[in-house]
Design an enzyme around this catalytic site. Sequence first.
Site, short mmCIF file in Angstrom:
data_model
loop_
_atom_site.label_atom_id
_atom_site.label_comp_id
_atom_site.label_asym_id
_atom_site.label_seq_id
_atom_site.Cartn_x
_atom_site.Cartn_y
_atom_site.Cartn_z
N TRP A 324 -82.00 -55.05 14.06
CA TRP A 324 -81.65 -56.46 13.90
C TRP A 324 -82.81 -57.12 13.41
O TRP A 324 -82.69 -57.98 12.37
CB TRP A 324 -81.11 -57.10 15.12
CG TRP A 324 -80.98 -58.80 15.00
CD1 TRP A 324 -79.68 -59.18 14.39
CD2 TRP A 324 -81.81 -59.92 15.18
NE1 TRP A 324 -79.85 -60.51 14.20
CE2 TRP A 324 -81.24 -61.03 14.76
CE3 TRP A 324 -83.12 -59.88 15.33
CZ2 TRP A 324 -81.61 -62.31 14.79
CZ3 TRP A 324 -83.59 -60.99 15.35
CH2 TRP A 324 -83.01 -62.23 15.17
N HIS A 325 -83.97 -56.96 13.78
CA HIS A 325 -85.34 -57.38 13.51
C HIS A 325 -85.50 -56.82 12.00
O HIS A 325 -86.37 -57.96 11.49
CB HIS A 325 -86.48 -57.03 14.50
CG HIS A 325 -86.45 -58.05 15.63
ND1 HIS A 325 -85.60 -57.76 16.78
CD2 HIS A 325 -87.05 -59.19 16.00
CE1 HIS A 325 -85.86 -58.55 17.51
NE2 HIS A 325 -86.65 -59.51 17.23
N GLY A 326 -85.43 -55.93 11.58
CA GLY A 326 -85.89 -55.58 10.25
C GLY A 326 -85.06 -54.34 9.82
O GLY A 326 -85.14 -53.37 10.75
#
Length: 472
Positions: A324-326
């Site tokens: 989700w973060h990257g």
Amino acid sequence: MTFDSLTFVVFLALVYAGHWAVRSWTARKAFLLATSYVFYATWNPFFVVLIVATTGFDWFAARWMDRTREPSRRKLILSASIAINLSALGFFKYAQFFSDSAIDLLQVFGIHFKPLSLGILLPVGISFYTFESLSYVIDVYRRKIAISKSLLDYSLYVTFFPHLVAGPILRYGDFAPQCDVAKSWQSTSAGKGLALLVYGLALKVCLADLVFAPVANEVFAHTAEAGFADSWLGASAFSLQVYCDFAGYSLCAIGVAMLFGFRFPMNFESPFGSVGIADLWTRWHMSLASWMRDYVFTPLGGYRKGRARGHLNLMITFFAVGLWHGAAWTFVAWGALHGLFLIAERLFRQHIWDFGKARSGAARAAIAVVTFGLFTIAVVFFRASSIGRAAAMIAAMFAPWKVSSLVAFNAAVVAVVAGVVMIAAQIRYGDLRGWDWLDRWSFTPRTASLALALATVVFSPGFNPAFIYFQF
């Protein structure tokens, strides 16, 4: 348009004046929605069409699902909504990543393709508003909340500009009641809202950008040359930078929402005073952590189906947290490492020592420092440009004999002093949970701290990069 720009100050002043000049509550909400679309259009007007389309689809899908009594059809509608939301997120955020990964995998088998640039622009905030939309349709499917009868209210929930770009991730069940009752100017706690906005900007402008970022940037730009002390200094500086950057944004969002009478949940609560990684994840990016718990970990079964299955569910959840973060394997590694830390901590507390029950202040402080150290080791993957660079830096963090001098002495001293003060304060006052902490301060420290924060914002050099979480 970012919170720390003069453009936003003008925008906020105009929106604030226009909002309270309108008498009708429905017209006020419509005004906030329209200005939120203007706010989002300053990045790319095309993506306003995307957010309008997905908002409308989810609102109609939820109403259709609520009217349907046949379980299989309700599940089909839910699946369609989830598929459309995740497809949009997957295309814009992960298409290039999956393309690059596929080419790298084929090279292992001797099949070579030139790198393919898809040229896809990432819509700002898509990870945040996608999760908000998903939580709404899932909660309607579970019959945990009533459907939204107002497309205006639901659209404002998704698009309200203070949280649109980088959260906190809201739940419709918490936001909807705030749309039902008209608010008066006197009930908005405008003074507290402005104070939180100033504190948030000070965290971003002064500490994140001026104190910690230069140290972290210098070390991570030379990971191969970094020695033991520089590696720990750079990684710790980035831990503190990302905290000040994102917690600063969250405070700004909470404060701005207050100006219009809306209350957002806290997103950070003294995370570096945590006693263990599990405790940290109840204090760090809390809106994401609770979302993953409610919509990924718990539906997978949590630990209800046995220890081994629970460990697997935890790893899947934190794999998702990392992704989700990257769109990079470094983020996946960061999430996976946190999953491993949580599993190891759970086993340690079950079979060796349940340190969460420690009552000694010194013992809890020591555990908090160790927790910060583990967080800092993991954050190397979050910041490094590749798995190899991250591994090299972590290796240096465990090599006391390796010496380097990458960071200027003055910058290092300022960062260390600021970091020690911040961590010590969070350890000392970590029990102050909840977003009303400002009310507990007496007039004198509140006024002095606010004046200092405002001064750091007003007299900052003016070079302030975008908030780190804008890229997610």
